[in-house]
Design a protein around this motif. Sequence first.
Motif, PDB file in Angstrom:
ATOM      1  N   LYS A 257      54.171 -23.656   9.236  1.00  0.00           N
ATOM      2  CA  LYS A 257      53.149 -22.652   9.530  1.00  0.00           C
ATOM      3  C   LYS A 257      53.756 -21.383  10.132  1.00  0.00           C
ATOM      4  O   LYS A 257      53.249 -20.290   9.944  1.00  0.00           O
ATOM      5  CB  LYS A 257      52.053 -23.224  10.414  1.00  0.00           C
ATOM      6  N   TYR A 258      54.875 -21.538  10.804  1.00  0.00           N
ATOM      7  CA  TYR A 258      55.524 -20.362  11.395  1.00  0.00           C
ATOM      8  C   TYR A 258      56.296 -19.569  10.346  1.00  0.00           C
ATOM      9  O   TYR A 258      56.505 -18.374  10.488  1.00  0.00           O
ATOM     10  CB  TYR A 258      56.462 -20.796  12.534  1.00  0.00           C
ATOM     11  N   GLU A 259      56.711 -20.254   9.253  1.00  0.00           N
ATOM     12  CA  GLU A 259      57.381 -19.534   8.157  1.00  0.00           C
ATOM     13  C   GLU A 259      56.409 -18.526   7.556  1.00  0.00           C
ATOM     14  O   GLU A 259      56.772 -17.387   7.294  1.00  0.00           O
ATOM     15  CB  GLU A 259      57.823 -20.511   7.066  1.00  0.00           C
ATOM     16  N   GLY A 260      55.152 -18.961   7.336  1.00  0.00           N
ATOM     17  CA  GLY A 260      54.120 -18.073   6.792  1.00  0.00           C
ATOM     18  C   GLY A 260      53.903 -16.879   7.709  1.00  0.00           C
ATOM     19  O   GLY A 260      53.856 -15.732   7.262  1.00  0.00           O
ATOM     20  N   ALA A 265      54.489 -11.082   8.999  1.00  0.00           N
ATOM     21  CA  ALA A 265      54.917 -10.058   9.954  1.00  0.00           C
ATOM     22  C   ALA A 265      55.978  -9.140   9.343  1.00  0.00           C
ATOM     23  O   ALA A 265      56.085  -7.982   9.713  1.00  0.00           O
ATOM     24  CB  ALA A 265      55.460 -10.734  11.212  1.00  0.00           C
ATOM     25  N   ALA A 266      56.763  -9.696   8.395  1.00  0.00           N
ATOM     26  CA  ALA A 266      57.862  -8.911   7.800  1.00  0.00           C
ATOM     27  C   ALA A 266      57.335  -7.907   6.760  1.00  0.00           C
ATOM     28  O   ALA A 266      58.018  -6.943   6.438  1.00  0.00           O
ATOM     29  CB  ALA A 266      58.873  -9.849   7.165  1.00  0.00           C
ATOM     30  N   VAL A 267      56.116  -8.142   6.222  1.00  0.00           N
ATOM     31  CA  VAL A 267      55.588  -7.257   5.140  1.00  0.00           C
ATOM     32  C   VAL A 267      55.136  -5.924   5.715  1.00  0.00           C
ATOM     33  O   VAL A 267      54.549  -5.875   6.774  1.00  0.00           O
ATOM     34  CB  VAL A 267      54.409  -7.966   4.414  1.00  0.00           C
TER      35      VAL A 267
END
Length: 267
Positions: A257-260, A265-267
């Motif tokens: 869930k933290y990968e998502g 956040a990176a987009v």
Amino acid sequence: MTLSTDQLAQLDRDGFLILPEVFSPAEVAAIQSRLPALFSDKSDANVIERGSGAVRTAMGLHLRDPLFAALVRHPRLIEPARQILDEPFYIQQVKVNVKAAFSGEIWQWHTDFATHHGEDGVPRPEAINLHILLDEVNEFNGPLYFVPGSHKGPEHKAWLDDQTTSYPLWVTEIDRVRETISSSTIVSAKGVPGTVLIFHDTLIHGSPNNMSPWDRGIFSLIVNPVSNALTSDKRPDYKHHRDLTPVSPVGDDCLAKYEGEALKAAV
Ligand code: SIN
Ligand code: MN
């Protein structure tokens, strides 16, 4: 993840293991994504380098961020620890050692047990240190140096060095380090992000300055048998946690869930 019989034999012989690609690039990116906010906390649990003012080590992370609360129970760390210890163990210490580009300072030659015993009154050298490399670690950005086999044999004489860096550390007497290396060698623990290092409490290790333009972050979880708990509370909780609840593993996908969140956040 479980360690093979060969890996367990190697750990017993050398005192350490270097296991490449245990955590995926996406998992490492998720871990990395939590760090800027943690490093900007005005917390005593963030120890600052004397020279640069950058964070040297950010501690107590599983009590400060839910991703780290999951990571300290990750089966790829906890299952190997269970194989090695074979008795209930608690979370002793949780941190990211940063070693920033150009300024990250040394960790002197030491064994972890010297500090666990000298500062916290831990009776026996039974704690296990589990690391995850969060950046590529190469020969330039301050890799850990291990002395194979140095975890065996007579206790290494140590003294409390509170001068060399901002982190008071029980360091091994240099003559002892010289003698131990002369009958062994030095191995540099390099690897891609996601590599896991596992090592024993009495292994002599250290790491040089980071003179490179590349940051070197390493996550570290130290676990210790409940039967070998601290007997002195001289140091703050974030350096040796008082909660002796035995650790159990959570699901292998606990970081998903933290990968998502990190991707969004990176987009
Ligand atoms: C380092 O981060 O280079 C030192 C880590 C350790 O002593 O466990
Ligand atoms: Mn250490």
